[in-house]
Design an enzyme around this catalytic site. Sequence first.
Site, PDB file in Angstrom:
ATOM      1  N   GLU A 193      32.767  41.178  43.576  1.00 62.25           N
ATOM      2  CA  GLU A 193      33.195  39.787  43.700  1.00 62.25           C
ATOM      3  C   GLU A 193      34.560  39.734  44.384  1.00 62.25           C
ATOM      4  O   GLU A 193      34.789  38.948  45.289  1.00 62.25           O
ATOM      5  CB  GLU A 193      33.250  39.148  42.308  1.00 62.25           C
ATOM      6  N   SER A 246      42.212  36.113  37.869  1.00 57.33           N
ATOM      7  CA  SER A 246      43.333  35.431  38.533  1.00 57.33           C
ATOM      8  C   SER A 246      44.227  36.450  39.243  1.00 57.33           C
ATOM      9  O   SER A 246      44.163  37.650  38.966  1.00 57.33           O
ATOM     10  CB  SER A 246      44.168  34.669  37.515  1.00 57.33           C
ATOM     11  N   ASN A 247      45.058  35.962  40.136  1.00 55.35           N
ATOM     12  CA  ASN A 247      45.930  36.885  40.875  1.00 55.35           C
ATOM     13  C   ASN A 247      46.920  37.589  39.959  1.00 55.35           C
ATOM     14  O   ASN A 247      47.315  38.721  40.238  1.00 55.35           O
ATOM     15  CB  ASN A 247      46.636  36.131  42.007  1.00 55.35           C
ATOM     16  N   GLU A 248      47.287  36.946  38.858  1.00 57.55           N
ATOM     17  CA  GLU A 248      48.163  37.630  37.888  1.00 57.55           C
ATOM     18  C   GLU A 248      47.419  38.822  37.281  1.00 57.55           C
ATOM     19  O   GLU A 248      47.996  39.899  37.090  1.00 57.55           O
ATOM     20  CB  GLU A 248      48.594  36.677  36.773  1.00 57.55           C
ATOM     21  N   GLN A 253      26.785  32.649  37.510  1.00 57.39           N
ATOM     22  CA  GLN A 253      27.518  33.681  36.788  1.00 57.39           C
ATOM     23  C   GLN A 253      28.068  33.151  35.472  1.00 57.39           C
ATOM     24  O   GLN A 253      28.932  32.277  35.465  1.00 57.39           O
ATOM     25  CB  GLN A 253      28.692  34.169  37.655  1.00 57.39           C
ATOM     26  N   GLY A 254      27.578  33.679  34.360  1.00 54.07           N
ATOM     27  CA  GLY A 254      28.056  33.244  33.046  1.00 54.07           C
ATOM     28  C   GLY A 254      28.966  34.287  32.417  1.00 54.07           C
ATOM     29  O   GLY A 254      28.575  34.979  31.476  1.00 54.07           O
ATOM     30  N   TYR A 255      30.134  34.407  32.959  1.00 51.56           N
ATOM     31  CA  TYR A 255      31.136  35.316  32.387  1.00 51.56           C
ATOM     32  C   TYR A 255      32.105  34.538  31.490  1.00 51.56           C
ATOM     33  O   TYR A 255      32.197  34.752  30.293  1.00 51.56           O
ATOM     34  CB  TYR A 255      31.939  35.996  33.511  1.00 51.56           C
ATOM     35  N   SER A 256      32.848  33.596  32.112  1.00 52.03           N
ATOM     36  CA  SER A 256      33.949  32.926  31.414  1.00 52.03           C
ATOM     37  C   SER A 256      33.458  31.988  30.325  1.00 52.03           C
ATOM     38  O   SER A 256      32.339  31.473  30.378  1.00 52.03           O
ATOM     39  CB  SER A 256      34.766  32.105  32.411  1.00 52.03           C
TER      40      SER A 256
END
Lengths: 363, 394
Positions: free
Chosen positions: B244, B379-381, B126-129
């Site tokens: 995801e 992230s959870n935030e 997966q190339g997202y970030s």
Amino acid sequence: MDFNYSEHHQILASSLRRYLADTYSIDDRGQLAYRAPYHSREIWAGLAKMGILGAFVGEQQGGFGGTAQDVLVIFEELGRALCAEPVLANLLCLRLLAVFPSSDLLEAVIAGETRMALAVCEPQVSCDLTCIETTARQVGRSWFLNGRKSAIYGAPGADHLLVVARADQGLGLFLLESPQIIEAAMIDGGGIAELVMDDLAVKLIAADCAREIEDALDIGRVALCAEAVGAMTRLIDLTVDYLKQREQFGRALASFQALQHRVVDMMVELEQCRSITIAAVASYGTSEQSRLVAMAKNLVGRMATKIAEESIQLHGGIGMTWEYPGSHYAKRLVMIDHQLGDQNDHLLRLIKLNKGGAQATAV
Amino acid sequence: MNLELSSSERSFQHEVRNFIAERLPSDIAEKVKAGKELSKCDFLRWQAILNEKGWLAATWPKEYGGTDWTPVERHIFAEGCALNGAPRIPAFGLNMLGPVLIKFGTEQQKREMLPRILDGRDWWCQGYSEPGAGSDLASLKTRAVRDGNDYIVNGQKAWTTLGQHANKIFCLVRTSTEGKPQEGISFVLIYLNTPGVEMRPIRLIDGSCEVNEVFFTDVRVPVGNLVGEENQGWTIAKYLLTHERTNIAGIGFSIRDLRRYHKLADQIVRDGRKLADNPVYAARAAELDAELEALRVTNLRMLINTRDGAAGITESSLLKLKGTQIRQALQDLYRSALGPHAAPIAHDLSEDELSVPAEAARAAPIYFNHRKLSIFGGSNEIQRNIVAKALFGN
Ligand SMILES: Cc1cc2nc3c(=O)[nH]c(=O)nc-3n(C[C@H](O)[C@H](O)[C@H](O)COP(=O)(O)OP(=O)(O)OC[C@H]3O[C@@H](n4cnc5c(N)ncnc54)[C@H](O)[C@@H]3O)c2cc1C
């Protein structure tokens, strides 16, 4: 009341801080702490030369300190620099050797020429000395040990071990020269070892000294709390810097209130940890020692873990990397809780002590 | 209301258990139970066994080789796998790209790509970030510029999980700088053996190397590898993320980890009593048990009406949040249970040199590795922000 360090302690702290800043960068640590012997002989010699080891022992015994405050000042700096040298192991041994000055070992350890470690934990014993199962058997004037010790911090590369074992007279302390140990790296850096004893010949240091051993462990716990305070201080600084510098959504992460509040909570807990550690230091040697040391180790254990987890989280992916110094601080902070009794062990210790106290006031 | 499994669901549960007991290779199960790293070959062996049975693509419709399972059946299967030491097949091809191709892909893309996901010929990553675009995914900078029948891609992706095993990567790339950042993003499929692609490992906190950086220098990608329309990739990106996130809750793993903890607590004696009889530990385990039981039901409540395997946006965020918190709390409990024995980097010691059950020896590295759960997949935030936005608007 005065919470300031004496001039002597200020000088001790700043010179140690300077020494570590000059000789022990986080990169150096990465090279040293995870590979046998898991520390540096040169740094060790340097620390000894600065008088760090001598500061753990009183003047009558050949040192020039020996108070719990000396321990606090030194370990806070070691924590700040994330120093993985086996200072704790030698602190524990020095305290015991100073009470039982049977040989010239004390002098050699203070001078940094001999390194030692204390073998106290066992596979089923983490902090309650009444559960020690290793036995000491006397044959004429010779002593032999049987049992197994584990989690001997700082043992790799040590010249000798002090081993705690049960003798007829009570809990005793024995000297094992040039031990054969099973060693490993710790996940947070530094070395650890296991020792299997099958009629192992040792020398007697003291046959009945549970009280002295507990006192040594308590000062070790204070040292770990101080180390954690130093490491937490540094880790929170790193986190604040990162949040100021990292931008997402076109602004610094530091500008998100949700994150600001998290860091503020970390700082509140840090101040609490600093206070309980100071209280434990002040209680050392008084009737309150057990209770306050247990409180400190419980609170610091909990909060060091929390601050470690929060700092990783606030860094995002970067906080998960080996390359980032903060991740090693985080690991150390979590693993400090595992040493010399963790938050849960000390919680139980506290409950027991409080119960005793309640009954005492009731009658 | 009725929380019982129906009789056909119960017989399916039996079938799943028997199948795993008979077909899961024992060496793989042992590795999974010990928390050891699995090789590419381990994953592929289990994948082939599942594929042969027709049980690989749990969330796909039947016509593409999926199972057509109901949400309850999927839950039964996932739980059965987790509890019996079956490895989790990496989600990138099966649970992320697969559903995306089924929903947004051309007929040709489906015909070409889906079978290759099933039989293991393709391992997707997966190339997202990117280094500068994590939480703020829409700020990504990797550029794809049209040149005849190709895009020319330049830029850098970060954190690609298990990229070292992969031969293909699905990427979000910038195809336009006009309008809102979200409006210039496209979803493209890139073959990692294309000239100009370079991958480098990143070492994580626990010493493992499961993530990578990927660099693209003038990489030519055929326009046929675009999924959906140019500049419309953001919709696809979000659709994929709900899949995801739903999966990250990992309830089966938590149930397994809690059982594993109870087994350990029964074996370990510390300071004069069994850990299982230690009130502090017993209380923590019981609290987590209650939270987990609640999450099991929450998960079923939220998934029972979905058809394609992903909860809605708010629901998948809630599941991700609570699921990862529980998984992390369990790792924390397990590591604590080992006391001082958690300290060594376990691979330094052989089994007879350890003072703890070999299974437990990797508890500390696994605990540190699991901190990633609250960071990746959004992230959870960011999950809290998503739910808050749904609640408060703006
Ligand atoms: C082990 C691992 C595996 C990964 N695998 C993959 C992969 O396979 N493919 C892939 O594309 N990516 C992957 N990722 C990347 C992951 O998705 C990102 O790390 C994540 O999105 C967070 O981005 P960041 O690391 O840049 O942190 P940042 O975005 O810099 O965030 C840092 C901190 O700030 C918080 N924050 C940021 N913005 C806000 C806000 N607006 N409000 C409140 N808090 C905020 C974050 O929650 C976090 O706590 C992986 C990451 C890890 C650690």
